[in-house]
Design an enzyme around this catalytic site. Structure first.
Site, short mmCIF file in Angstrom:
data_model
loop_
_atom_site.label_atom_id
_atom_site.label_comp_id
_atom_site.label_asym_id
_atom_site.label_seq_id
_atom_site.Cartn_x
_atom_site.Cartn_y
_atom_site.Cartn_z
N SER A 77 30.20 20.95 -44.29
CA SER A 77 29.60 21.60 -45.45
C SER A 77 30.06 20.88 -46.73
CB SER A 77 29.96 23.09 -45.46
OG SER A 77 29.12 23.81 -46.33
N ASP A 109 24.02 24.84 -41.74
CA ASP A 109 25.42 24.52 -42.02
C ASP A 109 26.28 24.40 -40.76
OD1 ASP A 109 28.17 24.70 -43.02
OD2 ASP A 109 27.27 25.36 -44.90
#
Length: 341
Positions: A49, A177
């Site tokens: 991320s 993600d």
């Protein structure tokens, strides 16, 4: 094996949205102290991320201070709310602002993963196939495709946090993600070093940097029935955010616990701070205002100061890796094949 190869060092950077400013500041302070790129002291960098975005920047030897300035100056642009009917119709943030910034010529531009100067692995999830994905530089002879992908696409794929940003689509796949399964990517990096760099566990040393850990715990006064109101209150869109926050918080703790067992304190160093009750009110994955910046930057400055006075931390900065091996792409320098486990 040469003396330099007796120690294999990994840098693992966690996800955490805007809290990644904390990570970036620590990295920038370290680079200022050593007067050079921190990536030159590690054999492998892993990031998820926002940690993935930072890892890609480090692998290109983009100064961490530039990333600090990016988040400081443009945080509100990245987390600029749009109409979403309280997150029910669509994610409250578009992702366009972040992508535009990363495409800047002084950041990633049109460069591809094969342009990286140091080995890196970046977790994401292909929602198209329902499978975890690891984007990797071509540091093994079987890694033939990822090096052709644009770095911006990989950065967006690893940071498409559910309920915050839309899914990111490229190469005919929809990505979300990587923090859903590997927010703290240290264990993945240990596996990578063991299997694809052929390094024995006893030779692997790992430094992980978090994004200010926060514990998501229950309010015993609330209803316990497990419904949308229980998890999200009056706004249903809060439910996935709370679940995502709980997931990445628990992963951070689990990864830390397991790495301490696998590598022992002698070969594992964890850099992070726990949010106090008061600071937790100012800091969140999507808070990019002045109080959040102050809390993150101030905590990072104190933590980097402590690290630079710690012998175990300084030992990591003394390491000089051997030249990275790349089989394909712009930096290809190896033609022989090696075995994976």
């Amino acid at each position: 094996m040469s003396k330099e190869q007796e120690r294999f060092q990994v840098l693992a950077l966690s996800g955490g949205g805007y809290r990644g400013l904390y990570t970036a500041k620590i990295l920038a302070d370290i680079e200022a102290e050593i007067n050079g790129p921190i990536a030159r002291h590690f054999d492998l960098i892993a990031g998820t991320s926002i940690g993935g975005i930072l890892a890609l920047a480090l692998a290109l030897e983009i100064p961490a201070q530039k990333m600090v300035e990016l988040f400081e100056r443009h945080g509100t642009e990245i987390f600029k709310r749009r109409w979403s009917l309280k997150g029910i119709v669509r994610a409250p943030y578009s992702g366009d602002g972040l992508k535009r910034l990363l495409f800047g010529d002084d950041l990633f531009g049109d460069r591809v993963l094969g342009s990286c100067l140091h080995p890196v692995i970046i977790p994401s999830i292909s929602y198209t196939s329902g499978m975890p994905v690891l984007f990797k530089t071509p540091h093994h002879h079987t890694f033939k495709r990822d090096h052709k992908h644009k770095i911006v696409d990989i950065a967006m794929a690893t940071s498409a946090a559910p309920s915050y940003f839309p899914r990111y689509t490229f190469d005919n796949n929809q990505y979300v993600d990587g923090g859903l399964y590997a927010n703290a990517p240290g264990l993945l990096a240990v596996h990578e070093a063991n299997c694809f760099f052929d390094m024995a566990i006893e030779k692997i040393h790992l430094m992980s940097i978090g994004t200010m850990s926060s514990r998501f715990t229950v309010d015993p006064r609330r209803n316990r029935e497990g419904g949308t109101y229980d998890w999200g209150g009056l706004n249903p869109s809060n439910m996935p955010k709370k679940l995502f926050g709980l997931s990445i918080s628990v992963q951070e703790s689990l990864s830390d616990f397991m790495l301490r067992h696998r590598l022992t304190e002698r070969r594992y160093f964890h850099v992070d701070d726990s949010l106090t009750d008061e600071k937790a009110k100012a800091v969140a994955l999507d808070k990019a205002d002045a109080p959040a910046r102050e809390a993150l930057l101030g905590s990072a400055s104190q933590r980097s100061k402590a690290c630079l006075g710690d012998t175990r931390f300084l030992n990591f900065l003394e390491h000089r890796p051997v030249e990275p091996r790349f089989f394909y792409g712009a930096n290809a320098n190896i033609i022989e094949e090696s075995k994976a486990c």
